[in-house]
Design an enzyme around this catalytic site. Sequence first.
Site, PDB file in Angstrom:
ATOM      1  N   GLU A 333       0.799  -1.219   0.000  1.00  0.00           N
ATOM      2  CA  GLU A 333       0.000   0.000   0.000  1.00  0.00           C
ATOM      3  C   GLU A 333       0.836   1.275   0.000  1.00  0.00           C
ATOM      4  OE1 GLU A 333      -2.367  -3.306   1.956  1.00  0.00           O
ATOM      5  OE2 GLU A 333      -0.290  -2.626   1.909  1.00  0.00           O
ATOM      6  N   LYS A 442      -0.149 -12.540  22.848  1.00  0.00           N
ATOM      7  CA  LYS A 442      -0.657 -11.960  24.092  1.00  0.00           C
ATOM      8  C   LYS A 442      -0.674 -13.044  25.146  1.00  0.00           C
ATOM      9  CE  LYS A 442      -3.521  -8.856  21.329  1.00  0.00           C
ATOM     10  NZ  LYS A 442      -3.142  -9.471  20.036  1.00  0.00           N
TER      11      LYS A 442
END
Length: 547
Positions: A333, A442
């Site tokens: 992008e 996490k």
Amino acid sequence: MPLRFVEPAAEAYGFPLVIGQLLNSCLLTARDNEIVYRDRSRFTYPAFRDRLGRLASGLAGLGAGEGSTVAVMDWDSHRYLECYFAVPMMGAVIQTVNVRLPPAQVALTLAEARAEVILVHRDFLPLLEAALPGLAGVKAVVLIADGVDLPAPAWAAIEYETLLERASPDYPFRDFDENAVATTFFTTGTTGRPKGVSFTHRQIVLHTLACCGMFGASRRRGLGIDDVYMPLTPMFHVHAWGMPYVATMLGLKQVYPGRYDPTLILDLRAREGVTYSHCVPTLLQMVLTVAEARDEDLSGWMMTVGGAALTRALCEAGRRRGLQVVAGYGMSETCPTVIHARSFARDGLDDPAEVAALTLAGAPIPLVATRIVDASMRDLPADGRSQGELVLRAPWLTGGYVADADASDALWRGGWLHTQDVAVRHPDGAIQIRDRLKDVIKSGGEWLCSVTMEDIVAELDEVGDVAVVGVPDALWGERPVAVLVPAPGATVTAERVDACLDAAIAAGALSRYARVGRIAILDALPKTSVGKIDKKALRLLLADGTL
């Protein structure tokens, strides 16, 4: 007081920033420099310009014109470079087709880009033939025989070199709006359906100029008029990081290797005097393996590494061969380059801080604005510890995804392009990419950086390649698993991996939760179509018990 403007002369030239303007200087100053393709083709810049005119004339004769999409399915070659220029210079759009995608996705990208003329290398004829029934808008197919005498399929109109031979070099290229679309391609689709991005002439010209400027921001050598350039990033992938445009604007000798073969790459480097390339870590490791076997000195060759983190172990392996290895950062992008490693070391390549500096993503290149933000878009301190998402602004970032308004809005939430990369900024301004948001582990209420863990584990002599991914855990939420490829003849144990991680934990470089306790062994890590480690595939293998 209102803004003031200069009234231009009636005949003042507006100078649109279109790709053809990149040729203005090189055609005068680099007339004798060559563009080389393997051992099969070699010609000068004036001959290159002649071929651009012939290609544009030939494509026009097949029905391509302003606004048309011309798709290219080729290996890295002088032909691809010709298409990089001739197609957008005639006002058409070049689609660089990712030939490594699954066949169904190749067909999808050709259909969504509305390809009207397709240039296809003989190696990809079966791939295109399978897609053609669903491509109603195709007007013509051009076969790239690549020096082999083979009959063209009935559905191909003409062979590439024959097309150029029969066409006029005097195509009437004209000026047009610099905001016209020049290129389009599709992201690799590791998270699902590939998404289309497009870039304008203005964006590509500004990106080219900024990439020239980035090499002036370091005390180490960069890319200049004495260099010999060879891309080792596929030309279908984000304009080969934009560097063919830079090399052509500067009038450099350019060397194109075709289909990647590490032995051939090293032979071309030695024979043609290559001094600058760029690649992903996987390809660099392959090249270094062959160089080690040949005991080859790679001094004088600079390599920018992107697409995945450049580990200290890989950087140092390159340096032992004499190769100058530096990190860069960008995305599909972002055209792609927005950050490049730089060094302020004054004491030569053996300065202790050199490897640390050159394996960071680095500093923003000219015209790029960067922020590290939390979930509420609040800026985080430049302390080298505070982790947040890297968001960007630059004049060449894509404005959104083709025909996907929801994804475009998410990409540009708050007026900044969201990279989905977790990063920290150091006090000197250097940016370090810690992880992808989707790859952060996490565990125990803390974020574990898989990239940092991989960097540490990769330094073990018995480890050839490594990826760390998180797997669900009832107690901790997630726990890290190290997926390893052992070095030839070596054996790796979980205890040995955790011992090196424990040392990093004791030194404060990692959280106390960053112990794996479990490893998985593979012969090779799964890779995406552009050579990145496919962590999504690894998580699926771990989830279904394959590993």
